[in-house]
Design an enzyme around this catalytic site. Structure first.
Site, PDB file in Angstrom:
ATOM      1  N   ALA A  82       0.696  -1.146   0.077  1.00  0.00           N
ATOM      2  CA  ALA A  82      -0.089   0.028  -0.116  1.00  0.00           C
ATOM      3  C   ALA A  82       0.883   1.254  -0.135  1.00  0.00           C
ATOM      4  O   ALA A  82       0.284   2.231   0.233  1.00  0.00           O
ATOM      5  CB  ALA A  82      -0.990   0.091   1.277  1.00  0.00           C
ATOM      6  N   THR A  83       2.093   1.023  -0.017  1.00  0.00           N
ATOM      7  CA  THR A  83       2.979   2.330   0.109  1.00  0.00           C
ATOM      8  C   THR A  83       3.022   3.237  -1.160  1.00  0.00           C
ATOM      9  O   THR A  83       3.657   4.136  -1.287  1.00  0.00           O
ATOM     10  CB  THR A  83       4.422   1.950   0.507  1.00  0.00           C
ATOM     11  OG1 THR A  83       4.844   0.939  -0.468  1.00  0.00           O
ATOM     12  CG2 THR A  83       4.412   1.424   1.830  1.00  0.00           C
ATOM     13  N   GLY A 123       1.561   3.271  -5.791  1.00  0.00           N
ATOM     14  CA  GLY A 123       0.954   2.756  -6.857  1.00  0.00           C
ATOM     15  C   GLY A 123      -0.439   2.298  -6.559  1.00  0.00           C
ATOM     16  O   GLY A 123      -1.370   2.744  -6.194  1.00  0.00           O
ATOM     17  N   ARG A 134       7.984   0.096   3.636  1.00  0.00           N
ATOM     18  CA  ARG A 134       8.583   1.446   3.736  1.00  0.00           C
ATOM     19  C   ARG A 134       7.645   2.042   4.843  1.00  0.00           C
ATOM     20  O   ARG A 134       6.650   2.521   4.309  1.00  0.00           O
ATOM     21  CB  ARG A 134       8.575   2.352   2.573  1.00  0.00           C
ATOM     22  CG  ARG A 134       9.832   1.752   1.527  1.00  0.00           C
ATOM     23  CD  ARG A 134       9.749   2.565   0.291  1.00  0.00           C
ATOM     24  NE  ARG A 134       8.576   1.941  -0.632  1.00  0.00           N
ATOM     25  CZ  ARG A 134       8.335   2.110  -1.897  1.00  0.00           C
ATOM     26  NH1 ARG A 134       9.044   3.372  -2.449  1.00  0.00           N
ATOM     27  NH2 ARG A 134       7.384   1.653  -2.706  1.00  0.00           N
ATOM     28  N   ASN A 138      -1.642  -7.298  -3.494  1.00  0.00           N
ATOM     29  CA  ASN A 138      -1.276  -6.604  -4.520  1.00  0.00           C
ATOM     30  C   ASN A 138       0.327  -6.393  -4.626  1.00  0.00           C
ATOM     31  O   ASN A 138       1.051  -6.268  -5.837  1.00  0.00           O
ATOM     32  CB  ASN A 138      -1.668  -5.102  -4.484  1.00  0.00           C
ATOM     33  CG  ASN A 138      -1.018  -3.962  -4.910  1.00  0.00           C
ATOM     34  OD1 ASN A 138      -1.157  -3.933  -6.300  1.00  0.00           O
ATOM     35  ND2 ASN A 138      -0.189  -3.335  -4.420  1.00  0.00           N
ATOM     36  N   TYR A 156       9.222 -12.701 -14.923  1.00  0.00           N
ATOM     37  CA  TYR A 156       7.997 -11.927 -14.356  1.00  0.00           C
ATOM     38  C   TYR A 156       6.688 -12.460 -14.906  1.00  0.00           C
ATOM     39  O   TYR A 156       5.720 -12.779 -13.962  1.00  0.00           O
ATOM     40  CB  TYR A 156       8.258 -10.445 -14.785  1.00  0.00           C
ATOM     41  CG  TYR A 156       7.135  -9.730 -14.321  1.00  0.00           C
ATOM     42  CD1 TYR A 156       6.830  -9.391 -13.112  1.00  0.00           C
ATOM     43  CD2 TYR A 156       6.229  -9.183 -15.398  1.00  0.00           C
ATOM     44  CE1 TYR A 156       5.567  -8.713 -12.636  1.00  0.00           C
ATOM     45  CE2 TYR A 156       4.821  -8.404 -14.801  1.00  0.00           C
ATOM     46  CZ  TYR A 156       4.723  -8.207 -13.394  1.00  0.00           C
ATOM     47  OH  TYR A 156       3.916  -7.244 -13.085  1.00  0.00           O
TER      48      TYR A 156
HETATM   49  P1  NDP Z   1       4.671   0.015  -7.249  1.00  0.00           P
HETATM   50  O1  NDP Z   1       6.325  -0.309  -7.355  1.00  0.00           O
HETATM   51  O2  NDP Z   1       4.298   1.369  -7.364  1.00  0.00           O
HETATM   52  O3  NDP Z   1       4.206  -0.965  -6.057  1.00  0.00           O
HETATM   53  C1  NDP Z   1       4.648  -2.016  -5.328  1.00  0.00           C
HETATM   54  C2  NDP Z   1       4.047  -2.249  -3.971  1.00  0.00           C
HETATM   55  O4  NDP Z   1       4.482  -3.495  -3.768  1.00  0.00           O
HETATM   56  C3  NDP Z   1       4.731  -1.268  -2.935  1.00  0.00           C
HETATM   57  O5  NDP Z   1       3.805  -0.769  -2.384  1.00  0.00           O
HETATM   58  C4  NDP Z   1       5.851  -1.781  -2.484  1.00  0.00           C
HETATM   59  O6  NDP Z   1       6.017  -1.732  -1.179  1.00  0.00           O
HETATM   60  C5  NDP Z   1       5.282  -3.358  -2.498  1.00  0.00           C
HETATM   61  N1  NDP Z   1       6.113  -4.449  -2.402  1.00  0.00           N
HETATM   62  C6  NDP Z   1       7.028  -4.894  -3.226  1.00  0.00           C
HETATM   63  N2  NDP Z   1       8.003  -5.800  -2.903  1.00  0.00           N
HETATM   64  C7  NDP Z   1       7.516  -6.146  -1.422  1.00  0.00           C
HETATM   65  C8  NDP Z   1       7.825  -7.072  -0.442  1.00  0.00           C
HETATM   66  N3  NDP Z   1       8.975  -7.765  -0.737  1.00  0.00           N
HETATM   67  N4  NDP Z   1       7.144  -7.083   0.714  1.00  0.00           N
HETATM   68  C9  NDP Z   1       6.098  -6.281   0.861  1.00  0.00           C
HETATM   69  N5  NDP Z   1       5.789  -5.268  -0.064  1.00  0.00           N
HETATM   70  C10 NDP Z   1       6.350  -5.162  -1.308  1.00  0.00           C
HETATM   71  O7  NDP Z   1       3.955  -0.964  -8.689  1.00  0.00           O
HETATM   72  P2  NDP Z   1       2.512  -1.227  -8.787  1.00  0.00           P
HETATM   73  O8  NDP Z   1       1.573  -0.259  -7.902  1.00  0.00           O
HETATM   74  O9  NDP Z   1       2.305  -0.878 -10.289  1.00  0.00           O
HETATM   75  O10 NDP Z   1       2.444  -2.732  -8.562  1.00  0.00           O
HETATM   76  C11 NDP Z   1       1.479  -3.295  -7.646  1.00  0.00           C
HETATM   77  C12 NDP Z   1       1.073  -4.690  -8.633  1.00  0.00           C
HETATM   78  O11 NDP Z   1       0.428  -4.550  -9.671  1.00  0.00           O
HETATM   79  C13 NDP Z   1       2.198  -5.720  -8.538  1.00  0.00           C
HETATM   80  O12 NDP Z   1       1.952  -6.993  -8.225  1.00  0.00           O
HETATM   81  C14 NDP Z   1       2.447  -5.578  -9.912  1.00  0.00           C
HETATM   82  O13 NDP Z   1       3.001  -6.873 -10.413  1.00  0.00           O
HETATM   83  C15 NDP Z   1       1.204  -5.468 -10.461  1.00  0.00           C
HETATM   84  N6  NDP Z   1       0.992  -4.790 -11.960  1.00  0.00           N
HETATM   85  C16 NDP Z   1       1.652  -3.556 -12.283  1.00  0.00           C
HETATM   86  C17 NDP Z   1       1.398  -3.172 -13.397  1.00  0.00           C
HETATM   87  C18 NDP Z   1       1.927  -1.874 -13.954  1.00  0.00           C
HETATM   88  O14 NDP Z   1       1.957  -1.486 -15.196  1.00  0.00           O
HETATM   89  N7  NDP Z   1       2.086  -0.936 -13.070  1.00  0.00           N
HETATM   90  C19 NDP Z   1       0.666  -3.835 -14.525  1.00  0.00           C
HETATM   91  C20 NDP Z   1       0.032  -5.245 -14.165  1.00  0.00           C
HETATM   92  C21 NDP Z   1       0.351  -5.733 -12.774  1.00  0.00           C
HETATM   93  P3  NDP Z   1       7.604  -1.324  -0.516  1.00  0.00           P
HETATM   94  O15 NDP Z   1       8.460  -1.209  -1.495  1.00  0.00           O
HETATM   95  O16 NDP Z   1       7.237  -0.184   0.595  1.00  0.00           O
HETATM   96  O17 NDP Z   1       7.448  -2.640   0.328  1.00  0.00           O
HETATM   97  C1  8X3 Z   2       2.999  -5.169 -15.527  1.00  0.00           C
HETATM   98  C2  8X3 Z   2       2.531  -5.178 -17.152  1.00  0.00           C
HETATM   99  O1  8X3 Z   2       3.253  -5.431 -19.474  1.00  0.00           O
HETATM  100  O2  8X3 Z   2       4.927  -4.473 -18.060  1.00  0.00           O
HETATM  101  O3  8X3 Z   2       2.559  -6.433 -15.128  1.00  0.00           O
HETATM  102  O4  8X3 Z   2       4.323  -6.819 -17.796  1.00  0.00           O
HETATM  103  S1  8X3 Z   2       3.996  -5.535 -18.023  1.00  0.00           S
END
Ligand code: NDP
Ligand code: 8X3
Length: 257
Positions: free
Chosen positions: A10-11, A13, A35, A86, A152
């Protein structure tokens, strides 16, 4: 009593936008991530909407920390109605033969094992109460495989399979399972994928209107707000200018030089 949602990652995106959406709709929230400072800032913002918020700072890859964080929730926070799995990331974009095994381990440990640890800790309570909804954030990368996306894509295909498996195991217990699979969403995702290279990350979103995190939060909310007899199994949500994992309609302004 307001319902309770636990959101991982939740930190930033999509997770942060989903927390805001749930707060607008009166949910109490358990927000998690690594974070801590960001969790505190978000907690303050959410509390302005008159909901209760609990922060839990842990790494979803650490099974013991996940068990402790969720096992030791105060009694008034134990009855989680909605879990949003998420937290996740992509690390690197390269051929398999040139892949970095540290990147692979991060992705597999976070996107697959982390999601499993959290679900294992939260779902027994839902089963006992015969009520719950689990939302898994998958990806277009869980529906297709694209060049250099190998590991991935494999982790998000695993999320696709686990969503189906969870649905089968949880259906007798009135626990709904929804997977939401976004295409390109501008968050910190690409900065993380490219190990902090912001210029390279920006280029992913140039020449078209990509999705923003709030678009996916809307989809999560749509699934959660259906009547109890309805389950959205799976949603694939793309920018209008994206047809598949790799096909985009990009328009760039011409320059004279
Ligand atoms: P962000 O990088 O903005 O957010 C990712 C979040 O995941 C952060 O809050 C981070 O928090 C948390 N996170 C990552 N690793 C860990 C860990 N080991 N433990 C706990 N928390 C973790 O990316 P998005 O918001 O885009 O990603 C969210 C989800 O959406 C992911 O599963 C991603 O694969 C998926 N997704 C994203 C797309 C895109 O184009 N952006 C498209 C399709 C899917 P912190 O670093 O504080 O731990
Ligand atoms: C994130 C979308 O297309 O970069 O899951 O894999 S993509």
């Amino acid at each position: 009593m307001p319902q309770i949602a636990l959101i991982t990652g939740a930190t930033s995106g999509i997770g942060e936008a989903t927390a805001l959406k749930f707060a607008e709709n009166g949910f109490d929230l358990i927000i998690t991530g690594r974070r801590d400072e960001r969790l505190t800032i978000l907690k303050n913002k959410l509390e302005e909407r008159n909901v209760r918020v609990l922060t839990r700072c842990f790494d979803v890859r650490n099974e013991t920390d996940v068990k402790n964080a969720i096992g030791n929730l105060p009694d008034e926070w134990k009855n989680i109605d909605v879990l949003v799995n998420n937290a996740g990331l992509a690390a690197g974009l390269s051929t398999l033969q040139e892949g970095d095994t540290d990147d692979w381990n991060r992705m597999i440990d976070t996107n697959v094992k982390g999601l499993l640890y959290v679900t294992r800790a939260v779902s027994p309570g839902m089963v006992a109460r015969k009520n719950g909804h689990i939302i898994n954030i998958g990806s277009i990368a869980g529906k297709e495989v694209y060049p250099n996306g190998n590991v991935y894509c494999a982790t998000k295909h695993a999320v696709d399979a686990l969503s189906k498996g969870m649905r089968i195991d949880l259906v007798p217990h009135n626990v709904r399972v929804t997977q939401i699979c976004p295409g390109a969403v501008e968050t910190e995702f690409s900065i993380v994928r490219f190990h902090g290279d912001k210029d390279r990350a920006c280029k992913v979103y140039e020449g078209y209107e990509c999705l923003v995190a709030a678009d996916i939060a809307d989809c999560v909310w749509f699934a959660v707000s259906r009547p109890p007899h309805v389950n959205i199994n799976d949603m694939v949500v793309m920018p209008a200018a994206q047809a598949s994992g790799t096909i985009f309609h990009k328009v760039f302004e011409k320059t004279d030089n």
